[in-house]
Design an enzyme around this catalytic site. Structure first.
Site, PDB file in Angstrom:
ATOM      1  N   ARG A  40      -3.611 -27.322 -17.580  1.00 36.01           N
ATOM      2  CA  ARG A  40      -3.961 -27.228 -18.985  1.00 36.01           C
ATOM      3  C   ARG A  40      -3.695 -28.575 -19.662  1.00 36.01           C
ATOM      4  O   ARG A  40      -2.854 -29.350 -19.196  1.00 36.01           O
ATOM      5  CB  ARG A  40      -3.138 -26.141 -19.681  1.00 36.01           C
TER       6      ARG A  40
ATOM      7  N   LYS B 276       3.108 -22.400 -19.261  1.00 36.44           N
ATOM      8  CA  LYS B 276       3.410 -21.510 -20.375  1.00 36.44           C
ATOM      9  C   LYS B 276       4.780 -20.873 -20.182  1.00 36.44           C
ATOM     10  O   LYS B 276       5.171 -20.537 -19.070  1.00 36.44           O
ATOM     11  CB  LYS B 276       2.349 -20.417 -20.482  1.00 36.44           C
TER      12      LYS B 276
ATOM     13  N   HIS C  10     -10.415 -27.751 -21.431  1.00 42.34           N
ATOM     14  CA  HIS C  10     -10.333 -26.451 -20.747  1.00 42.34           C
ATOM     15  C   HIS C  10     -11.544 -26.211 -19.856  1.00 42.34           C
ATOM     16  O   HIS C  10     -11.460 -25.466 -18.875  1.00 42.34           O
ATOM     17  CB  HIS C  10     -10.199 -25.321 -21.776  1.00 42.34           C
TER      18      HIS C  10
ATOM     19  N   ARG D 273     -10.747 -27.240 -16.473  1.00 40.17           N
ATOM     20  CA  ARG D 273      -9.931 -26.232 -15.785  1.00 40.17           C
ATOM     21  C   ARG D 273     -10.853 -25.177 -15.169  1.00 40.17           C
ATOM     22  O   ARG D 273     -10.675 -24.771 -14.009  1.00 40.17           O
ATOM     23  CB  ARG D 273      -8.966 -25.594 -16.783  1.00 40.17           C
TER      24      ARG D 273
ATOM     25  N   HIS E 282      -1.677 -18.612 -13.243  1.00 43.37           N
ATOM     26  CA  HIS E 282      -1.986 -17.309 -13.827  1.00 43.37           C
ATOM     27  C   HIS E 282      -0.960 -16.283 -13.361  1.00 43.37           C
ATOM     28  O   HIS E 282      -0.685 -16.175 -12.168  1.00 43.37           O
ATOM     29  CB  HIS E 282      -3.381 -16.840 -13.400  1.00 43.37           C
TER      30      HIS E 282
ATOM     31  N   TYR F 290     -13.628 -16.258 -12.537  1.00 37.00           N
ATOM     32  CA  TYR F 290     -14.377 -17.316 -11.880  1.00 37.00           C
ATOM     33  C   TYR F 290     -15.242 -16.791 -10.740  1.00 37.00           C
ATOM     34  O   TYR F 290     -16.183 -17.461 -10.317  1.00 37.00           O
ATOM     35  CB  TYR F 290     -13.423 -18.400 -11.362  1.00 37.00           C
TER      36      TYR F 290
END
Length: 294
Positions: free
Chosen positions: A144, A168, A238, A241, A264, A273
């Site tokens: 990110r 995150k 993004h 990504r 994730h 995806y």
């Protein structure tokens, strides 16, 4: 109560500053709605009917998309869950509130033939070397933009050929890198240190003044580069990504490996995806099979 909640998610839950700011905006917007429509100044006095009325208002009067409304409802759910824990309320007004259905969108990505058009002109110029590394870091690792901005020199492990990323909620993960990217990092560091011999920070990538990069700075660099190679409407960091993940899947990478690299927590986040891969298979079938276009 709102300030206590924001302090909780910032310090204990370790939400990012962007997430905390978004939650604050959403809660204050709901609080203002309660005052204007119901004359209620205490957000803890809201009822389920009031929340539903707020959702209808957002949809019909404000014209907000379902995705945006669902995000606001997520903020309210977290807030009232905190209120229950703190015994500020006995029943959550979010009981019975369901998320709105929203159309599934394919993750936008840059096709491989467009990525091959990317060129960087300039012999050893700091800005060119920096922009190339910034772009390739995002594309080759799928990190990110916030993770990229947080990288320090010490996060690069030359011997193991990997990068330590702080994702995150301060979760660390390791991303393998190629020898070519590692060489780009080493070359960039030499150019950077010559350009800013007395810089006052430890960030790996810096802006034109040798300072930490802002989100807007990263966006402008990526947007300018993509603008020259693709007609894709969205040209943000993004997108790179998404592009990384899609290209990896198209080349046969295991989806769980991609999940770990992207950071994730849920496989469902990575599975978006696979839809791009299915669309590519459809195109190949329609082009290659004698009856594909019938």
């Amino acid at each position: 109560m709102i300030e206590r909640f924001l302090r909780y998610i910032r310090t204990e839950k370790r939400y990012s500053n962007l997430t905390v700011s978004a939650y604050e905006r959403d809660l204050k917007q709901f609080g203002k709605y309660l005052i204007n429509i119901y004359g209620i100044h205490d957000i803890t006095e809201a009822t389920t009917e009031m929340v539903r009325s707020f959702m209808v208002s957002l949809k019909t009067e404000k014209g907000e998309e379902s995705r945006s409304i669902n995000r606001k409802m997520s903020a309210l759910r977290s807030f009232y869950k905190f209120c229950l824990r703190e015994e500020a309320i006995e029943v959550s007004p979010m009981q019975g509130i369901k998320s709105l259905k929203q159309p599934k969108e394919l993750a936008k990505f840059v096709p491989e033939h467009d990525m091959e058009k990317v060129r960087f002109e300039g012999d050893g110029d700091f800005k060119v070397v920096r922009d190339e590394l910034l772009f390739e870091m995002l594309y080759q690792t799928g990190m990110r933009q916030a993770e990229l901005r947080g990288l320090k020199d010490s996060d690069i492990d030359k011997m193991a050929m990997q990068i330590k990323v702080l994702g995150k909620r301060n979760k660390e993960r390791i991303i393998p890198i190629s020898r070519q990217l590692l060489e780009m990092v080493e070359n960039y560091k030499k150019v950077r240190d010559e350009q800013f011999p007395e810089r006052g920070n430890v960030m790996l990538l810096v802006n034109d003044r040798g300072e930490a990069m802002s989100p807007g700075f990263v966006y402008r660099v990526v947007h300018k580069i993509l603008e020259g190679v693709t007609t894709l409407e969205q040209k943000s960091p993004h997108v790179l990504r998404h592009t990384f993940a899609t290209h990896m899947l198209n080349e046969g990478a295991d989806i769980r490996a991609i999940q770990k690299i992207l950071g994730h927590s849920s496989l469902s986040s990575t599975q978006i995806y696979t839809h791009n891969t299915i669309e590519q298979l459809k195109e190949i079938y329609q082009t290659a099979h004698p009856l594909g276009d019938e």
